[in-house]
Design a protein around this motif. Structure first.
Motif, PDB file in Angstrom:
ATOM      1  N   VAL A 176       0.861  -1.189   0.000  1.00  0.00           N
ATOM      2  CA  VAL A 176       0.000   0.000   0.000  1.00  0.00           C
ATOM      3  C   VAL A 176       0.892   1.232   0.000  1.00  0.00           C
ATOM      4  O   VAL A 176       1.892   1.287   0.727  1.00  0.00           O
ATOM      5  N   ILE A 177       0.549   2.204  -0.830  1.00  0.00           N
ATOM      6  CA  ILE A 177       1.225   3.498  -0.826  1.00  0.00           C
ATOM      7  C   ILE A 177       0.170   4.559  -0.531  1.00  0.00           C
ATOM      8  O   ILE A 177      -0.781   4.735  -1.303  1.00  0.00           O
ATOM      9  N   VAL A 178       0.328   5.244   0.591  1.00  0.00           N
ATOM     10  CA  VAL A 178      -0.597   6.303   0.995  1.00  0.00           C
ATOM     11  C   VAL A 178      -0.051   7.641   0.504  1.00  0.00           C
ATOM     12  O   VAL A 178       1.045   8.053   0.902  1.00  0.00           O
ATOM     13  N   VAL A 179      -0.794   8.282  -0.369  1.00  0.00           N
ATOM     14  CA  VAL A 179      -0.436   9.624  -0.832  1.00  0.00           C
ATOM     15  C   VAL A 179      -1.202  10.624   0.027  1.00  0.00           C
ATOM     16  O   VAL A 179      -2.439  10.639   0.025  1.00  0.00           O
ATOM     17  N   VAL A 180      -0.477  11.424   0.773  1.00  0.00           N
ATOM     18  CA  VAL A 180      -1.089  12.416   1.657  1.00  0.00           C
ATOM     19  C   VAL A 180      -1.292  13.702   0.872  1.00  0.00           C
ATOM     20  O   VAL A 180      -0.351  14.216   0.261  1.00  0.00           O
ATOM     21  N   ALA A 181      -2.527  14.204   0.883  1.00  0.00           N
ATOM     22  CA  ALA A 181      -2.860  15.370   0.066  1.00  0.00           C
ATOM     23  C   ALA A 181      -3.589  16.424   0.895  1.00  0.00           C
ATOM     24  O   ALA A 181      -4.562  16.131   1.575  1.00  0.00           O
ATOM     25  N   ARG A 192      -2.819  13.311  -8.000  1.00  0.00           N
ATOM     26  CA  ARG A 192      -3.359  12.817  -9.269  1.00  0.00           C
ATOM     27  C   ARG A 192      -2.254  12.261 -10.155  1.00  0.00           C
ATOM     28  O   ARG A 192      -2.423  11.216 -10.793  1.00  0.00           O
ATOM     29  N   ARG A 193      -1.123  12.951 -10.217  1.00  0.00           N
ATOM     30  CA  ARG A 193      -0.014  12.468 -11.041  1.00  0.00           C
ATOM     31  C   ARG A 193       0.525  11.150 -10.501  1.00  0.00           C
ATOM     32  O   ARG A 193       0.891  10.258 -11.276  1.00  0.00           O
ATOM     33  N   TYR A 194       0.569  11.028  -9.192  1.00  0.00           N
ATOM     34  CA  TYR A 194       1.039   9.777  -8.592  1.00  0.00           C
ATOM     35  C   TYR A 194       0.136   8.624  -9.016  1.00  0.00           C
ATOM     36  O   TYR A 194       0.613   7.541  -9.380  1.00  0.00           O
ATOM     37  N   ARG A 195      -1.166   8.849  -8.978  1.00  0.00           N
ATOM     38  CA  ARG A 195      -2.097   7.792  -9.387  1.00  0.00           C
ATOM     39  C   ARG A 195      -1.934   7.455 -10.859  1.00  0.00           C
ATOM     40  O   ARG A 195      -1.999   6.279 -11.247  1.00  0.00           O
ATOM     41  N   GLU A 196      -1.718   8.464 -11.694  1.00  0.00           N
ATOM     42  CA  GLU A 196      -1.538   8.218 -13.130  1.00  0.00           C
ATOM     43  C   GLU A 196      -0.299   7.353 -13.385  1.00  0.00           C
ATOM     44  O   GLU A 196      -0.344   6.391 -14.156  1.00  0.00           O
ATOM     45  N   LEU A 197       0.804   7.698 -12.735  1.00  0.00           N
ATOM     46  CA  LEU A 197       2.037   6.946 -12.924  1.00  0.00           C
ATOM     47  C   LEU A 197       1.906   5.532 -12.348  1.00  0.00           C
ATOM     48  O   LEU A 197       2.435   4.569 -12.914  1.00  0.00           O
ATOM     49  N   ALA A 198       1.196   5.411 -11.235  1.00  0.00           N
ATOM     50  CA  ALA A 198       0.993   4.090 -10.648  1.00  0.00           C
ATOM     51  C   ALA A 198       0.193   3.195 -11.588  1.00  0.00           C
ATOM     52  O   ALA A 198       0.502   2.003 -11.751  1.00  0.00           O
ATOM     53  N   GLU A 199      -0.819   3.757 -12.233  1.00  0.00           N
ATOM     54  CA  GLU A 199      -1.584   2.982 -13.214  1.00  0.00           C
ATOM     55  C   GLU A 199      -0.684   2.533 -14.360  1.00  0.00           C
ATOM     56  O   GLU A 199      -0.733   1.374 -14.793  1.00  0.00           O
ATOM     57  N   ALA A 200       0.143   3.440 -14.854  1.00  0.00           N
ATOM     58  CA  ALA A 200       1.042   3.099 -15.950  1.00  0.00           C
ATOM     59  C   ALA A 200       2.055   2.044 -15.550  1.00  0.00           C
ATOM     60  O   ALA A 200       2.492   1.237 -16.387  1.00  0.00           O
ATOM     61  N   ALA A 201       2.424   2.022 -14.272  1.00  0.00           N
ATOM     62  CA  ALA A 201       3.401   1.058 -13.771  1.00  0.00           C
ATOM     63  C   ALA A 201       2.773  -0.256 -13.338  1.00  0.00           C
ATOM     64  O   ALA A 201       3.485  -1.167 -12.919  1.00  0.00           O
ATOM     65  N   GLY A 202       1.447  -0.356 -13.425  1.00  0.00           N
ATOM     66  CA  GLY A 202       0.771  -1.589 -13.046  1.00  0.00           C
ATOM     67  C   GLY A 202       0.502  -1.745 -11.571  1.00  0.00           C
ATOM     68  O   GLY A 202       0.224  -2.850 -11.092  1.00  0.00           O
ATOM     69  N   VAL A 203       0.556  -0.636 -10.813  1.00  0.00           N
ATOM     70  CA  VAL A 203       0.304  -0.709  -9.367  1.00  0.00           C
ATOM     71  C   VAL A 203      -0.744   0.323  -8.948  1.00  0.00           C
ATOM     72  O   VAL A 203      -0.726   0.812  -7.810  1.00  0.00           O
ATOM     73  N   GLY A 204      -1.663   0.633  -9.839  1.00  0.00           N
ATOM     74  CA  GLY A 204      -2.679   1.623  -9.516  1.00  0.00           C
ATOM     75  C   GLY A 204      -3.504   1.258  -8.303  1.00  0.00           C
ATOM     76  O   GLY A 204      -3.915   2.125  -7.525  1.00  0.00           O
ATOM     77  N   ASP A 205      -3.761  -0.044  -8.112  1.00  0.00           N
ATOM     78  CA  ASP A 205      -4.573  -0.493  -6.987  1.00  0.00           C
ATOM     79  C   ASP A 205      -3.849  -0.392  -5.649  1.00  0.00           C
ATOM     80  O   ASP A 205      -4.464  -0.537  -4.589  1.00  0.00           O
ATOM     81  N   VAL A 206      -2.558  -0.146  -5.673  1.00  0.00           N
ATOM     82  CA  VAL A 206      -1.767  -0.051  -4.451  1.00  0.00           C
ATOM     83  C   VAL A 206      -1.930   1.314  -3.784  1.00  0.00           C
ATOM     84  O   VAL A 206      -1.749   1.465  -2.577  1.00  0.00           O
ATOM     85  N   VAL A 207      -2.306   2.326  -4.564  1.00  0.00           N
ATOM     86  CA  VAL A 207      -2.314   3.714  -4.096  1.00  0.00           C
ATOM     87  C   VAL A 207      -3.634   4.069  -3.428  1.00  0.00           C
ATOM     88  O   VAL A 207      -4.716   3.754  -3.937  1.00  0.00           O
ATOM     89  N   ALA A 208      -3.540   4.728  -2.282  1.00  0.00           N
ATOM     90  CA  ALA A 208      -4.706   5.294  -1.594  1.00  0.00           C
ATOM     91  C   ALA A 208      -4.376   6.725  -1.196  1.00  0.00           C
ATOM     92  O   ALA A 208      -3.243   7.014  -0.794  1.00  0.00           O
ATOM     93  N   VAL A 209      -5.345   7.623  -1.314  1.00  0.00           N
ATOM     94  CA  VAL A 209      -5.123   9.030  -0.970  1.00  0.00           C
ATOM     95  C   VAL A 209      -5.796   9.341   0.363  1.00  0.00           C
ATOM     96  O   VAL A 209      -6.951   8.959   0.597  1.00  0.00           O
ATOM     97  N   VAL A 210      -5.061  10.011   1.231  1.00  0.00           N
ATOM     98  CA  VAL A 210      -5.597  10.464   2.520  1.00  0.00           C
ATOM     99  C   VAL A 210      -5.516  11.982   2.555  1.00  0.00           C
ATOM    100  O   VAL A 210      -4.451  12.563   2.291  1.00  0.00           O
ATOM    101  N   GLY A 211      -6.623  12.632   2.851  1.00  0.00           N
ATOM    102  CA  GLY A 211      -6.641  14.080   2.959  1.00  0.00           C
ATOM    103  C   GLY A 211      -6.127  14.539   4.308  1.00  0.00           C
ATOM    104  O   GLY A 211      -6.404  13.910   5.336  1.00  0.00           O
ATOM    105  N   ASN A 212      -5.376  15.623   4.317  1.00  0.00           N
ATOM    106  CA  ASN A 212      -4.804  16.134   5.560  1.00  0.00           C
ATOM    107  C   ASN A 212      -5.015  17.644   5.641  1.00  0.00           C
ATOM    108  O   ASN A 212      -5.181  18.310   4.616  1.00  0.00           O
ATOM    109  N   LYS A 213      -5.028  18.149   6.871  1.00  0.00           N
ATOM    110  CA  LYS A 213      -5.196  19.583   7.138  1.00  0.00           C
ATOM    111  C   LYS A 213      -6.528  20.092   6.569  1.00  0.00           C
ATOM    112  O   LYS A 213      -6.599  21.175   5.983  1.00  0.00           O
ATOM    113  N   VAL A 214      -7.549  19.297   6.742  1.00  0.00           N
ATOM    114  CA  VAL A 214      -8.887  19.622   6.238  1.00  0.00           C
ATOM    115  C   VAL A 214      -9.601  20.492   7.271  1.00  0.00           C
ATOM    116  O   VAL A 214      -9.749  20.087   8.426  1.00  0.00           O
TER     117      VAL A 214
END
Length: 310
Positions: A176-181, A192-214
């Motif tokens: 799992v790769i958590v992208v903090v946004a 968004r760019r991280y998710r795009e590159l992850a899809e291209a690399a075949g690991v799109g399902d590994v990425v999850a985004v967590v919102g911070n400082k909301v």
């Protein structure tokens, strides 16, 4: 389970990684925390002094760790022939989270019986004008590909900011790769760019985004709209956490208004371990790509022979 935290610099990824380590420790898990950010923030957030001599990327430590990992593997001619994507083979030594493991015992800071901290290191004065942090990360790639975890073991890594993980094999090394946004255009463009590159690399399902400082519902709506859906979890601005940091105290889950986001990340991660077959296929592709590089062939010869025959 191997989980990484990344995101735009300043998004709070290191703090969230430290809080998540605290959450796992409080729930009785064995944890290896790895600070792989050039700014070296996670280690101090866990109360660890990260010096140059103890960095994984220190040349003496690189050689010691690789010598251990090599074991009697006949596919690798010697530690000088390790590249970032060198896989384990017959006779290789794997790293475990037992506190008697030679890599942990020799290079990690012990927090308690079940928790240890490693740090990769950063630029030193000698590196000015000639150093590249990607070179420092090669030993981390070696360690991650040679780690063996039990069912309730966790590796938690604070990664380099942005999308640098796609310059090497790190994007393929985690379950799992958590992208903090943050709810800002700049932070969300990185997510968004991280998710795009992850899809291209075949690991799109590994990425999850967590919102911070909301701050409010407007921020939540903005995150959902810009991400094309709700993030895995969100954290609001945390006064208690800020006060702890201002006093110089390492952050703890107890400093949060609630630990719902930490619980959500752990729940999301459990059961998402990447299969060995899929990981091997990803890493094999990356190793063969590495083997074709001119500088690799010049320095190390044909490293494609380090792979098992298929």
């Amino acid at each position: 389970m191997k989980i990484a935290f990344t995101g735009k610099g300043g998004s709070g990824k290191s703090t969230l990684a430290a809080l998540f380590v605290g959450h796992l420790r409080a729930t009785g898990q064995r944890v290896l925390a790895i600070d792989a950010d050039v700014n070296v923030h996670l280690a101090p957030l866990l109360g660890v002094v990260a010096g140059a001599e103890t960095a994984l990327s220190h040349p003496d430590n690189v050689r010691r760790v690789r010598s251990h990992l090599l074991g009697s593997n006949p596919r690798v001619a010697g530690v000088e022939h390790f590249v970032a994507t060198t896989p384990p083979g017959p006779g290789s030594h794997l790293v475990t989270l037992d506190e008697t493991d030679p890599v942990l015992a020799g290079h990690a800071t012990r927090l308690d019986d079940a928790a240890h901290v490693l740090h990769v290191g950063t630029y030193e004065a000698k590196d000015i004008g000639s150093g590249c942090y990607h070179g420092h990360l090669a030993i981390l790639e070696n360690l991650l590909s040679h780690v063996s975890l039990q069912a309730e073991d966790w590796v938690v890594c604070d990664m380099v900011a942005g999308t640098d993980a796609f310059a090497n094999s790190l994007h393929a090394q985690f379950d799992v790769i958590v992208v903090v946004a943050e709810p800002t255009p700049e932070s969300l463009s990185v997510a968004r760019r991280y998710r795009e590159l992850a899809e291209a690399a075949g690991v799109g399902d590994v990425v999850a985004v967590v919102g911070n400082k909301v701050a409010d519902d407007t921020d939540r709506d903005y995150l959902a709209r810009e991400l094309g859906g709700e993030p895995l979890a969100t954290l609001t601005n945390q006064a208690g956490l800020r006060r702890a940091r201002q006093s110089g105290v390492p952050p703890r889950p107890a400093d949060l208004d609630d630990d719902g986001a930490l619980t959500a990340i752990a729940a999301h991660a459990r059961g998402r371990e990447m299969s060995g077959e899929r990981r091997d296929a990803l890493m094999r592709t990356l190793h063969l790509r590495m083997a074709q590089k001119g500088w690799v062939r010049s320095a190390h010869g044909d490293v494609s022979t380090q792979l098992a025959e298929v």
